[in-house]
Motif scaffolding. Structure first.
Motif, mmCIF file in Angstrom:
data_model
loop_
_atom_site.group_PDB
_atom_site.id
_atom_site.type_symbol
_atom_site.label_atom_id
_atom_site.label_comp_id
_atom_site.label_asym_id
_atom_site.label_seq_id
_atom_site.Cartn_x
_atom_site.Cartn_y
_atom_site.Cartn_z
ATOM 1 N N UNK A 293 0.839 -1.199 0.000
ATOM 2 C CA UNK A 293 0.000 0.000 0.000
ATOM 3 C C UNK A 293 0.876 1.251 0.000
ATOM 4 N N UNK A 294 1.925 1.231 0.807
ATOM 5 C CA UNK A 294 2.839 2.376 0.867
ATOM 6 C C UNK A 294 3.530 2.597 -0.473
ATOM 7 N N UNK A 295 3.957 1.527 -1.117
ATOM 8 C CA UNK A 295 4.625 1.652 -2.417
ATOM 9 C C UNK A 295 3.683 2.221 -3.470
ATOM 10 N N UNK A 296 2.458 1.751 -3.491
ATOM 11 C CA UNK A 296 1.503 2.277 -4.469
ATOM 12 C C UNK A 296 1.200 3.747 -4.192
ATOM 13 N N UNK A 297 1.026 4.085 -2.922
ATOM 14 C CA UNK A 297 0.707 5.469 -2.576
ATOM 15 C C UNK A 297 1.819 6.422 -2.996
ATOM 16 N N UNK A 298 3.049 5.928 -2.981
ATOM 17 C CA UNK A 298 4.189 6.760 -3.346
ATOM 18 C C UNK A 298 4.555 6.666 -4.836
ATOM 19 N N UNK A 299 3.780 5.903 -5.599
ATOM 20 C CA UNK A 299 3.991 5.871 -7.042
ATOM 21 C C UNK A 299 4.995 4.858 -7.538
ATOM 22 N N UNK A 300 5.306 3.845 -6.712
ATOM 23 C CA UNK A 300 6.305 2.847 -7.099
ATOM 24 C C UNK A 300 5.716 1.482 -7.442
ATOM 25 N N UNK A 301 4.423 1.352 -7.388
ATOM 26 C CA UNK A 301 3.772 0.083 -7.706
ATOM 27 C C UNK A 301 2.581 0.369 -8.605
ATOM 28 N N UNK A 302 2.553 -0.302 -9.745
ATOM 29 C CA UNK A 302 1.509 -0.038 -10.726
ATOM 30 C C UNK A 302 2.071 0.745 -11.894
ATOM 31 N N UNK A 303 1.244 0.981 -12.884
ATOM 32 C CA UNK A 303 1.682 1.690 -14.078
ATOM 33 C C UNK A 303 1.735 3.184 -13.797
ATOM 34 N N UNK A 304 2.895 3.833 -14.009
ATOM 35 C CA UNK A 304 2.984 5.272 -13.735
ATOM 36 C C UNK A 304 2.102 6.068 -14.691
ATOM 37 N N UNK A 305 1.541 7.150 -14.192
ATOM 38 C CA UNK A 305 0.698 8.010 -15.002
ATOM 39 C C UNK A 305 1.588 9.000 -15.755
#
Length: 397
Positions: free
Chosen positions: A18-30
């Motif tokens: 959750x922390x990684x996604x919130x900081x933009x490191x998990x998932x496809x970057x916008x």
């Protein structure tokens, strides 16, 4: 403060993701949102004078988006939409948040509580000659926007801390909110009157402290994904009692996290869907908001992070500007980089075992390409037996 009943129980691994996604490191970057989208997503990007690969505010979007052109990064922060455009306003301003930070311009009203606190502060580290403050305001009104040099000089002597009266005055005006920095030329702040630079619909200090704090606590929770009271307070450098006063009404929800041992709060949107997607592999600035708070970094990643630039050289363990390496959602090593012509030098490398070698090699090659280096040279690896595998991995890429 009475802690409400938790709405969810998270495993340590779930909290990390959750922390990684919130900081933009998990998932496809916008990528469409770009640097400005990254700034708004994070809520604050820290500034620092140190430049090794690049300055930290450039490294932040690079770590999330990949090889964004460095000129494009600067332009995204500092270029104001031209007059006559649909939104002729600056995109960002500088102020004290976690430290000296670039902040989205729409958050100007929510730092009114801090501007009021500075105006009420009785003592300052630098004396201010009589009349200097009013003279700076008058000069900016007549001639602005101006740098400190254009206002009359930033320093009395060559000592870095020995500010001139003009510099003291304009920095005090910045803290009060009478002056704002919405642009840099080179590395120099460009000062202007807030009444001229900040959009009129944002230029007000009528939000009370509670409204400001509620907004910043909510922003911190969203940017962290999940955090303890200390984590949330640290994000914009609030006091624990300030967080306590508003957290129940901030929109964040109480949760428990395996192994944390302290109450935590989460962004409810972060709990709606499990974090999935591609992990970034990258070098991190020591000033990256993913690792701002040392205790949080140790709790989430089992990784001790410390900037050693201000540590005497004989006492450094990992190097002057050791950059943690993020790969697969974990911190797997450190690199202390330098540049020599077209070569990126890894002065000192720490690896979390042989499995970290490919990721560290990939992070080095990508960073070298971003700063227009054509070669990577490894000088020292803390585990000497891993030097040859790292050099081979670099050669194979």
């Amino acid at each position: 403060m009475t802690t409400p009943r938790p709405t969810a129980e998270l495993s340590a691994d779930e909290a990390r993701r959750i922390a990684l996604r919130a900081q933009g490191f998990l998932g496809t970057p916008n990528r469409k949102a770009g640097v400005r989208g990254t700034l708004r997503h994070l809520g604050a990007v820290q500034l620092d004078t140190i430049s090794v690969l690049a300055r930290s505010h450039e490294l932040i979007p690079y770590a999330r988006l990949g090889a964004v052109g460095r000129k494009a990064v600067e332009s995204a922060y500092w270029t104001t939409a031209p007059l006559g455009s649909p939104t002729p306003r600056p995109h960002a301003f500088e102020y004290w948040s976690h430290a000296a930070c670039i902040l989205p311009i729409e958050e100007w009203p929510h730092f009114a509580f801090r501007r009021r606190a500075y105006r009420n502060r009785p003592h300052w580290n630098h004396p201010l000659p009589d009349g200097t403050y009013d003279q700076v305001i008058k000069q900016l009104r007549t001639e602005g926007p101006l740098t400190a040099t254009e206002l009359g000089g930033a320093k009395k002597t060559s000592e870095w801390w020995d500010w001139s009266g003009t510099k003291v005055a304009v920095e005090r005006a910045l803290m009060y909110g009478e002056v704002v920095c919405v642009e840099r030329r080179g590395w120099k702040r460009v000062y202007d009157l807030a009444e001229r630079a900040v959009p009129q619909d944002l230029l007000h200090d009528d939000l009370d402290d509670t409204e400001c704090l509620r907004r910043l606590v909510n922003l911190a929770g969203r940017s962290l994904g999940v955090g303890t009271r200390a984590d949330i307070a640290d994000y914009h450098r609030l006091k624990a009692e300030q967080v306590d006063a508003v957290i129940d009404d901030s929109g964040l929800v109480p949760v428990t996290v395996e192994g944390w041992g302290k109450p935590a709060w989460a962004d409810p949107a972060a709990l709606d869907t499990p974090p999935r997607g591609r992990h970034r592999t990258t070098l991190l600035s020591p000033f990256d908001s993913l690792i701002w708070e040392r205790a949080r970094t140790e709790r989430i990643f089992g990784f001790t992070h410390r900037l050693e630039a201000y540590v005497p050289k004989p006492k450094r363990i990992h190097g002057y500007f050791a950059m943690p390496v993020l790969a697969g959602g974990h911190l797997v090593g450190r690199v202390d980089p330098a540049r020599e012509g077209g070569t990126l030098i890894a002065r000192q490398v720490t690896l979390d075992g042989p499995k970290a070698v490919p990721a560290v090699a990939q992070a080095l090659v990508e960073a070298a390409s971003w700063v227009n280096c054509t070669d990577v040279r490894v000088e020292r690896v803390d585990a000497p037996e891993l030097r040859a595998p790292l050099v081979k991995a670099l050669t194979d890429l």
